[in-house]
Design an enzyme around this catalytic site. Sequence first.
Site, PDB file in Angstrom:
ATOM      1  N   THR A  25       0.853  -1.195   0.000  1.00  0.00           N
ATOM      2  CA  THR A  25       0.000   0.000   0.000  1.00  0.00           C
ATOM      3  C   THR A  25       0.886   1.242   0.000  1.00  0.00           C
ATOM      4  OG1 THR A  25      -1.865  -1.080   1.047  1.00  0.00           O
ATOM      5  CG2 THR A  25      -1.644   1.277   1.460  1.00  0.00           C
ATOM      6  N   HIS A 174      -7.066 -10.711  -0.314  1.00  0.00           N
ATOM      7  CA  HIS A 174      -6.301 -10.359   0.891  1.00  0.00           C
ATOM      8  C   HIS A 174      -7.055 -10.892   2.099  1.00  0.00           C
ATOM      9  CE1 HIS A 174      -3.666  -8.511   3.594  1.00  0.00           C
ATOM     10  NE2 HIS A 174      -3.744  -7.244   3.239  1.00  0.00           N
ATOM     11  N   ASN A 177      -3.488 -10.115   7.623  1.00  0.00           N
ATOM     12  CA  ASN A 177      -3.177  -8.806   8.223  1.00  0.00           C
ATOM     13  C   ASN A 177      -4.365  -8.049   8.806  1.00  0.00           C
ATOM     14  OD1 ASN A 177      -0.728  -9.539   7.224  1.00  0.00           O
ATOM     15  ND2 ASN A 177      -0.584  -7.969   5.657  1.00  0.00           N
ATOM     16  N   TYR A 179      -7.575  -7.613   7.823  1.00  0.00           N
ATOM     17  CA  TYR A 179      -8.617  -6.978   7.007  1.00  0.00           C
ATOM     18  C   TYR A 179      -9.862  -7.879   6.918  1.00  0.00           C
ATOM     19  CZ  TYR A 179      -4.920  -3.712   6.464  1.00  0.00           C
ATOM     20  OH  TYR A 179      -3.941  -2.803   6.782  1.00  0.00           O
ATOM     21  N   ASN A 234      -3.103  -5.454  13.295  1.00  0.00           N
ATOM     22  CA  ASN A 234      -4.473  -4.922  13.323  1.00  0.00           C
ATOM     23  C   ASN A 234      -5.359  -5.624  14.343  1.00  0.00           C
ATOM     24  OD1 ASN A 234      -4.384  -2.726  11.520  1.00  0.00           O
ATOM     25  ND2 ASN A 234      -4.498  -4.090   9.736  1.00  0.00           N
TER      26      ASN A 234
HETATM   27  C1  FMN Z   1       4.707   0.146   2.924  1.00  0.00           C
HETATM   28  C2  FMN Z   1       4.093  -1.213   3.097  1.00  0.00           C
HETATM   29  C3  FMN Z   1       2.808  -1.441   2.620  1.00  0.00           C
HETATM   30  C4  FMN Z   1       2.218  -2.707   2.709  1.00  0.00           C
HETATM   31  N1  FMN Z   1       0.973  -2.916   2.167  1.00  0.00           N
HETATM   32  C5  FMN Z   1       0.462  -4.163   2.122  1.00  0.00           C
HETATM   33  C6  FMN Z   1      -0.750  -4.430   1.422  1.00  0.00           C
HETATM   34  O1  FMN Z   1      -1.372  -3.553   0.809  1.00  0.00           O
HETATM   35  N2  FMN Z   1      -1.212  -5.714   1.420  1.00  0.00           N
HETATM   36  C7  FMN Z   1      -0.531  -6.731   2.059  1.00  0.00           C
HETATM   37  O2  FMN Z   1      -0.973  -7.888   2.020  1.00  0.00           O
HETATM   38  N3  FMN Z   1       0.625  -6.501   2.720  1.00  0.00           N
HETATM   39  C8  FMN Z   1       1.147  -5.260   2.743  1.00  0.00           C
HETATM   40  N4  FMN Z   1       2.366  -5.055   3.347  1.00  0.00           N
HETATM   41  C9  FMN Z   1       3.149  -6.207   3.830  1.00  0.00           C
HETATM   42  C10 FMN Z   1       4.112  -6.658   2.714  1.00  0.00           C
HETATM   43  O3  FMN Z   1       3.381  -7.197   1.620  1.00  0.00           O
HETATM   44  C11 FMN Z   1       5.117  -7.728   3.193  1.00  0.00           C
HETATM   45  O4  FMN Z   1       4.417  -8.849   3.690  1.00  0.00           O
HETATM   46  C12 FMN Z   1       6.054  -7.186   4.269  1.00  0.00           C
HETATM   47  O5  FMN Z   1       6.647  -5.966   3.859  1.00  0.00           O
HETATM   48  C13 FMN Z   1       7.158  -8.202   4.607  1.00  0.00           C
HETATM   49  O6  FMN Z   1       7.965  -8.444   3.488  1.00  0.00           O
HETATM   50  P1  FMN Z   1       9.445  -7.770   3.405  1.00  0.00           P
HETATM   51  O7  FMN Z   1      10.176  -8.220   4.656  1.00  0.00           O
HETATM   52  O8  FMN Z   1      10.049  -8.365   2.150  1.00  0.00           O
HETATM   53  O9  FMN Z   1       9.266  -6.299   3.364  1.00  0.00           O
HETATM   54  C14 FMN Z   1       2.946  -3.778   3.318  1.00  0.00           C
HETATM   55  C15 FMN Z   1       4.236  -3.535   3.814  1.00  0.00           C
HETATM   56  C16 FMN Z   1       4.807  -2.287   3.704  1.00  0.00           C
HETATM   57  C17 FMN Z   1       6.224  -2.078   4.197  1.00  0.00           C
END
Ligand code: FMN
Length: 359
Positions: A25, A174, A177, A179, A234
């Site tokens: 997001t 989704h 997390n 939602y 959440n």
């Molecule tokens: C800025 C940001 C926005 C995110 N938005 C979403 C989202 O819209 N939907 C979702 O399922 N996870 C979202 N996440 C979680 C990421 O998809 C991911 O699971 C998380 O960053 C861990 O992976 P990483 O360690 O490679 O960053 C978001 C994470 C970050 C940092």
Amino acid sequence: MSLLFSETVFGSLALQNRLVMCPLTRNRATGNIPNALMAEYYAQRASVGLIITEGTSPSPNGLGYPRIPGIFSPAQVAAWKVVTDAVHARGAKMFTQFMHCGRIAHPLNLPAGAHVLAPSAVAAAGEMYTDAEGLKPHPVPQAMTEADIKSTIAEYAQAAKNAVAAGFDGIELHSANGYLLEQFIRPNSNQRTDRYGGSIENRARFVLEVADAVIAAIGKDKVGIRLSPYGVFNDMPLYDAMAADYTYLAQQLNARGLVYIHLVDHSPQGAPPVPDAIKAMFRKTFTRTLILSGGYDAARAESDLSAGMCDLIAVGRPILANPDLVARWKSGATLNAPDFSTFYTPGPKGYTDYPAITA
Ligand SMILES: Cc1cc2nc3c(=O)[nH]c(=O)nc-3n(C[C@H](O)[C@H](O)[C@H](O)COP(=O)(O)O)c2cc1C
């Protein structure tokens, strides 16, 4: 020979490598409509095999956060088509994540006439950001009636058709997390006494009916799902029957033949770890593609792929900050660090201006 960087077959699609861009997001969709800046951002990152968009609402009621995109209006569909064309031109495939925020929302973030809906009238602990008035406590949501449940499922099905019309290769539900879909699965947020609450068969019913509806709309090869067993984000506390509940979900999703399950493990960010036994249970129970995510670097990605733990690896923050992550990981180049202060702010800063070392 790298598995991570080799081509693979995914459902009915060919992927140029096994790296997936996580849903992220970014709150750049002013008016809830995608734009040219977003097309540029996604195209910059299209050297991965598969891009999953940021959470995108299938319904006006699902637009919990400011400036998140939707996929329920003709203007949104037309705008997404520009994005999918830009990404396909660079070789990646693209799914869109359907994020209905449910109770993780605020009326100030919703368009006129939309409602904060959830399985039960139980507010999530904590606050959320609104453009109009800054941080506000999560409101008490409206408990969905059977009619709300029916119309929301119909919105998902229509949004799935819209996604295909917008050029997406598929959609990700989704169900992670905290939602809406996870709000139905978890007993703290689902206190219903009808056939959508109580036993896991009942708490899973809404998710599975949504899955059935989108599969009927666009076909199972175009439908994946994201789950966060042991996730607490959440206001989703751990509970005793977690392993049994997610085993039931894995079995039911396998029976429906969705193209993938995408597991979230946010333990590298301090969340409770997802036990290896749970990941192994999903691997064994679910026979199609399994995607793992959370804290991956190139070495761990390669090692989990070679160990057969999953088929694809998804990354979030590394690709947010490195549009050319594939080239950097291949060459061992230094990575840009993500700038947290611009994760959710409007405009190109911290969005399309991370430097690439490759043209
Ligand atoms: C800025 C940001 C926005 C995110 N938005 C979403 C989202 O819209 N939907 C979702 O399922 N996870 C979202 N996440 C979680 C990421 O998809 C991911 O699971 C998380 O960053 C861990 O992976 P990483 O360690 O490679 O960053 C978001 C994470 C970050 C940092």
